[in-house]
Design a protein around this motif. Structure first.
Motif, mmCIF file in Angstrom:
data_model
loop_
_atom_site.group_PDB
_atom_site.id
_atom_site.type_symbol
_atom_site.label_atom_id
_atom_site.label_comp_id
_atom_site.label_asym_id
_atom_site.label_seq_id
_atom_site.Cartn_x
_atom_site.Cartn_y
_atom_site.Cartn_z
ATOM 1 N N THR A 119 45.945 9.259 -15.509
ATOM 2 C CA THR A 119 44.644 8.988 -15.236
ATOM 3 C C THR A 119 44.198 7.171 -15.867
ATOM 4 O OG1 THR A 119 44.120 10.601 -16.622
ATOM 5 C CG2 THR A 119 42.570 9.085 -16.858
ATOM 6 N N THR A 120 43.637 6.406 -14.293
ATOM 7 C CA THR A 120 43.088 4.798 -14.411
ATOM 8 C C THR A 120 41.828 4.609 -15.168
ATOM 9 O OG1 THR A 120 44.155 4.805 -12.710
ATOM 10 C CG2 THR A 120 43.637 3.156 -13.289
ATOM 11 N N ARG A 121 41.662 4.234 -16.440
ATOM 12 C CA ARG A 121 40.363 4.065 -17.175
ATOM 13 C C ARG A 121 39.567 2.307 -17.142
ATOM 14 N NH1 ARG A 121 43.564 7.304 -19.930
ATOM 15 N NH2 ARG A 121 42.479 9.478 -20.530
ATOM 16 N N PHE A 122 38.755 2.252 -16.160
ATOM 17 C CA PHE A 122 38.352 0.728 -16.364
ATOM 18 C C PHE A 122 37.198 0.297 -17.173
ATOM 19 C CE2 PHE A 122 39.650 2.695 -12.545
ATOM 20 C CZ PHE A 122 40.133 1.654 -11.467
ATOM 21 N N THR A 123 37.205 -0.702 -18.192
ATOM 22 C CA THR A 123 35.967 -0.846 -18.810
ATOM 23 C C THR A 123 35.650 -1.731 -18.796
ATOM 24 O OG1 THR A 123 37.480 0.249 -20.854
ATOM 25 C CG2 THR A 123 36.159 -1.694 -21.295
ATOM 26 N N GLY A 124 34.875 -1.653 -18.648
ATOM 27 C CA GLY A 124 33.860 -3.411 -17.683
ATOM 28 C C GLY A 124 32.534 -3.993 -19.104
ATOM 29 N N LEU A 125 31.422 -3.924 -18.508
ATOM 30 C CA LEU A 125 30.627 -4.671 -19.304
ATOM 31 C C LEU A 125 28.989 -3.952 -19.284
ATOM 32 C CD1 LEU A 125 29.008 -6.288 -21.919
ATOM 33 C CD2 LEU A 125 29.664 -8.505 -19.973
ATOM 34 N N GLU A 126 28.294 -3.602 -19.726
ATOM 35 C CA GLU A 126 27.373 -3.126 -19.403
ATOM 36 C C GLU A 126 25.044 -3.958 -19.280
ATOM 37 O OE1 GLU A 126 26.369 0.927 -22.363
ATOM 38 O OE2 GLU A 126 25.580 -1.154 -23.480
ATOM 39 N N GLY A 127 24.855 -3.598 -19.081
ATOM 40 C CA GLY A 127 23.492 -3.860 -18.810
ATOM 41 C C GLY A 127 22.587 -3.473 -18.174
ATOM 42 N N HIS A 128 21.306 -3.914 -18.171
ATOM 43 C CA HIS A 128 20.099 -3.776 -16.970
ATOM 44 C C HIS A 128 21.014 -3.671 -15.594
ATOM 45 C CE1 HIS A 128 16.539 -2.388 -15.602
ATOM 46 N NE2 HIS A 128 15.840 -2.610 -16.530
ATOM 47 N N SER A 129 20.360 -2.493 -14.760
ATOM 48 C CA SER A 129 21.005 -2.686 -13.118
ATOM 49 C C SER A 129 19.971 -3.652 -12.621
ATOM 50 C CB SER A 129 20.705 -1.282 -12.793
ATOM 51 O OG SER A 129 19.174 -1.128 -13.106
ATOM 52 N N SER A 130 18.611 -4.474 -13.199
ATOM 53 C CA SER A 130 18.383 -5.456 -12.928
ATOM 54 C C SER A 130 18.694 -6.960 -12.256
ATOM 55 C CB SER A 130 16.804 -5.759 -12.655
ATOM 56 O OG SER A 130 16.710 -5.858 -14.651
ATOM 57 N N ALA A 131 20.107 -6.913 -13.226
ATOM 58 C CA ALA A 131 20.623 -8.311 -13.973
ATOM 59 C C ALA A 131 22.708 -7.626 -13.648
ATOM 60 C CB ALA A 131 20.490 -9.109 -15.140
ATOM 61 N N PRO A 132 22.685 -7.476 -12.037
ATOM 62 C CA PRO A 132 23.629 -7.084 -11.894
ATOM 63 C C PRO A 132 24.790 -7.612 -11.906
ATOM 64 C CG PRO A 132 22.654 -6.978 -9.597
ATOM 65 C CD PRO A 132 21.748 -7.216 -10.766
ATOM 66 N N GLY A 153 29.617 6.019 -15.695
ATOM 67 C CA GLY A 153 27.964 6.335 -15.600
ATOM 68 C C GLY A 153 27.271 6.320 -16.514
ATOM 69 N N VAL A 154 26.140 6.115 -17.156
ATOM 70 C CA VAL A 154 24.790 7.384 -17.790
ATOM 71 C C VAL A 154 23.520 7.355 -17.277
ATOM 72 C CG1 VAL A 154 25.901 6.520 -20.300
ATOM 73 C CG2 VAL A 154 24.270 4.852 -19.151
ATOM 74 N N ALA A 155 22.770 6.451 -16.263
ATOM 75 C CA ALA A 155 21.855 6.731 -15.702
ATOM 76 C C ALA A 155 21.893 5.073 -14.938
ATOM 77 C CB ALA A 155 20.840 5.968 -16.650
ATOM 78 N N HIS A 156 20.487 5.755 -13.426
ATOM 79 C CA HIS A 156 20.737 4.628 -12.227
ATOM 80 C C HIS A 156 20.452 3.462 -12.446
ATOM 81 C CE1 HIS A 156 19.543 9.025 -10.808
ATOM 82 N NE2 HIS A 156 20.102 8.338 -9.731
ATOM 83 N N ASN A 157 19.676 3.528 -13.945
ATOM 84 C CA ASN A 157 19.218 2.151 -13.957
ATOM 85 C C ASN A 157 20.029 1.231 -15.409
ATOM 86 O OD1 ASN A 157 18.305 3.122 -16.541
ATOM 87 N ND2 ASN A 157 16.486 2.146 -16.321
ATOM 88 N N VAL A 158 21.679 1.327 -15.954
ATOM 89 C CA VAL A 158 22.420 1.233 -16.487
ATOM 90 C C VAL A 158 23.441 0.323 -15.162
ATOM 91 C CG1 VAL A 158 23.263 1.184 -18.293
ATOM 92 C CG2 VAL A 158 21.477 2.083 -18.318
#
Length: 398
Positions: free
Chosen positions: A194-207, A256-261
């Motif tokens: 099982t490989t896990r990735f941890t990034g940084l969330e934010g608004h999809s308008s500023a990828p 993921g949790v939503a289309h715009n996150v």
């Protein structure tokens, strides 16, 4: 000519009946891998100790799972090992026509969870042991019953380590997974991760302001698919496996949790089934380099706390066909088999082979019935297994 059945026929009939009775008991233990198996281990240990067996129990870190290793006969090196796992896969969301934990006999079949995989073999070995005169055994007869085979052969790994520390190395191991009583001398390994990735969330308008874990996980999957293609070209000449190369499978991808996150977390479950150790080394080294020199530097350039971690669910070595295999020779003689084969599914046999034991896989039932609703074992298959064990007993007490 006498119409009375021979003593041999009566003995085998009684052994089969006893096997069925024991199998009904074993199926009634709900030993799904997620739960404790201590009750079935106590049942098995009690029966073996009543026969005079010397028993060793090994537990997992929680104390809720256990193996039992039992020995009848002289206390000398070597001997024959009969091995099986006590855990079964879940029955949730399966459409059974009867209670999965109550054995049902119908149309020459015995239905119930674990009947085929692999409590049928365990029941046959107990019935066999009860019919032996242990005082006449010329070499040790061992029994190994393990936990958590279905979730990475964890119990067998624990057991093999314990046997190694104790200096106990049987000469031959027969692992009774369902092979329709065919003699199987080789199978692929099973490496699960099982490989896990941890990034940084934010608004999809500023990828560019975030680190999208889903995207990096997707690139990782892409690398797995590249490796899958490469592995096909590395199939050993004359490989006995089908398919003949090491395979890779992606089992799940969660993120993921939503289309715009921007997704901050991603998780991939994947496995490979190596036909040779060098393939596993290639895959793991390639992925390690890809993480350390490509993916992680890119992620941490935006967010220094970004990470990629990997859990080893299981790394179970395959059973490698051997030119000189005493287990293959013995079981072929006991069953009358004219040849041997290989299978793609993994068993605990490779672990015993690593211990220095000549190992073979041979047991009643078909793997096509395993893990399904209305799992069953043919009574004819159990009878063939009882006959094989009866012949083994005559050899060991001659």
């Amino acid at each position: 000519m006498s119409l009375q059945p021979s003593k041999k026929a009566v003995r085998e009939t009684m052994t089969l009946k006893r096997t069925k009775d024991i199998l009904a008991d074993l199926i009634a233990f709900e030993t799904v891998s997620a739960d404790s198996n201590l009750e079935i281990i106590r049942y098995l240990t009690d029966r073996l100790e009543a026969l005079g067996a010397r028993c060793i129990e090994t537990r997992d870190a929680t104390g809720k799972k256990a193996n039992v290793f039992a020995t009848l006969g002289p206390d000398i090196p070597g001997g024959i090992l009969l091995s099986g796992h006590t855990d079964v896969v879940p029955v949730a969301d399966q459409d059974w026509t009867s209670d999965p934990f109550e054995m049902v006999e119908r149309d020459g079949r015995l239905y119930g969870r674990g009947s085929c995989d692999m409590k049928g073999f365990i029941a046959a070995t107990l019935a066999f042991a009860e019919g032996l005169d242990a005082g006449k055994l010329t070499q040790p007869l061992h029994f190994a019953f393990t936990y958590d085979e279905e979730t990475g052969c964890l119990g067998a790994q624990n057991l093999v380590n314990d046997l190694s520390h104790r200096g106990i190395v049987p000469d031959i191991a027969i692992i009774g997974e369902p092979t329709e009583m065919r003699v199987i001398e080789g199978h692929k390994g099973c490496f699960e991760y099982t490989t896990r990735f941890t990034g940084l969330e934010g608004h999809s308008s500023a990828p560019d302001d975030g680190v999208n874990a889903a995207e990096y996980a997707a690139r990782y999957v892409g690398k797995l698919l590249e490796l899958r293609h490469i592995l096909k070209s590395r199939a050993p000449a004359g490989s006995a496996f089908e398919p003949p190369w090491t395979t890779i499978n992606v089992g799940f991808f969660n993120s993921g949790v939503a289309h715009n996150v921007i997704a901050s977390k991603a998780e991939i479950g994947w496995e490979m089934r190596p036909v040779q150790a060098s393939d596993a080394d290639l895959v793991n080294q390639t992925l390690s380099d890809y993480i350390n020199y490509t993916l992680l530097p890119e992620m941490q350039a935006v967010h220094p706390e970004a990470s990629i971690t990997q859990d080893v669910v299981a790394e179970v070595q395959g059973l490698e066909p051997m030119e000189d295999n005493a287990a293959r020779k013995l079981v072929a003689e006991l069953t009358g088999a004219n040849g041997t084969g290989t299978v793609a599914f993994a068993t605990e046999a490779g672990l015993f082979q690593q211990l220095g034991v000549h190992a073979i896989v041979c047991g009643p039932g078909s793997i096509t019935q395993a893990h399904k609703a209305d799992e069953y074992v043919e009574i004819e298959q159990l009878d063939l297994c009882c006959r094989m064990l009866d012949r083994l007993g005559r050899r060991l007490t001659a």
